[in-house]
Design an enzyme around this catalytic site. Sequence first.
Site: not given
Ligand code: IPE
Ligand code: IPE
Ligand code: MG
Length: 239
Positions: A20, A68
């Site tokens: 993340d 996602n």
């Molecule tokens: C969790 O991260 C999913 C992945 C890293 C693939 P998210 O960014 O989707 O989670 P939330 O929305 O912060 O809970």
């Molecule tokens: C994790 O990074 C990757 C996926 C969820 C696919 P994020 O895209 O959630 O990154 P932040 O949380 O917005 O920084």
């Molecule tokens: Mg995230």
Amino acid sequence: MALSENEQLAPPRHIAIIMDGNGRWAKQRGLPRTAGHAAGAEAFRRIANYCRTLGVEYLTVYAFSTENWKRSQEEVEGIMRLLRRYLDEALRDMEKNRVRFRFFGDLSRLSPQLQKLCADAESRSEEYDVQVNFCLNYGGRDELVHAAKAFASDVAAGIHKAEDLTEELMASYLYSKDVPDPELIIRPSGEMRTSNFLLWQSAYSEYVIMNVLWPDFSPEHLDEAIAQFHRRNRRFGGV
Ligand code: IPE
Ligand code: IPE
Ligand code: MG
């Protein structure tokens, strides 16, 4: 030379990572979110290699959740493109890297092309030992619903009786079938939540939350997470 703590203590057999912070990493640099995901893919390559050097047997990574899909079409397509690129490369280097691939999640929602890459990566790497589990269109709740449906259909077919269900039998219906539970789950980016990751398997996992964005995650961060893990007192409900 004195051995570091990590050299003295074996790493966990199974490490899981919620990759993340890609979006925030890109935002800090004034780049599009997709650039953050590309940098995240590089971090994954780096850390997967390092895990292999350390002798970690299973690495499970959360790459795309069932939630996602809420993101913009551009971002989702960017992530899918990176996944295709990664798997093309993994298939090309299969014999050199000798990594076993598994995919956890409902792959039916992915493009036929990506589904084919996943199926090929799984079947062509079956004999290898070090295992990477990619969580793609994965949700812990979705996994449990999927397992409950499969068990119910086996009951209807006379394969099992409802009262046969045990924790072991339940686990055999999960995407993670035959994979031991992760001892350590790492979440970079500082968020203190599971976000629907490995709900069943994490019952006694140690969580290490780190204030680093995934694209910046380095082998030193992994060393630090493992060191924290070794300082934990795991009781499993005992004393
Ligand atoms: C969790 O991260 C999913 C992945 C890293 C693939 P998210 O960014 O989707 O989670 P939330 O929305 O912060 O809970
Ligand atoms: C994790 O990074 C990757 C996926 C969820 C696919 P994020 O895209 O959630 O990154 P932040 O949380 O917005 O920084
Ligand atoms: Mg995230």
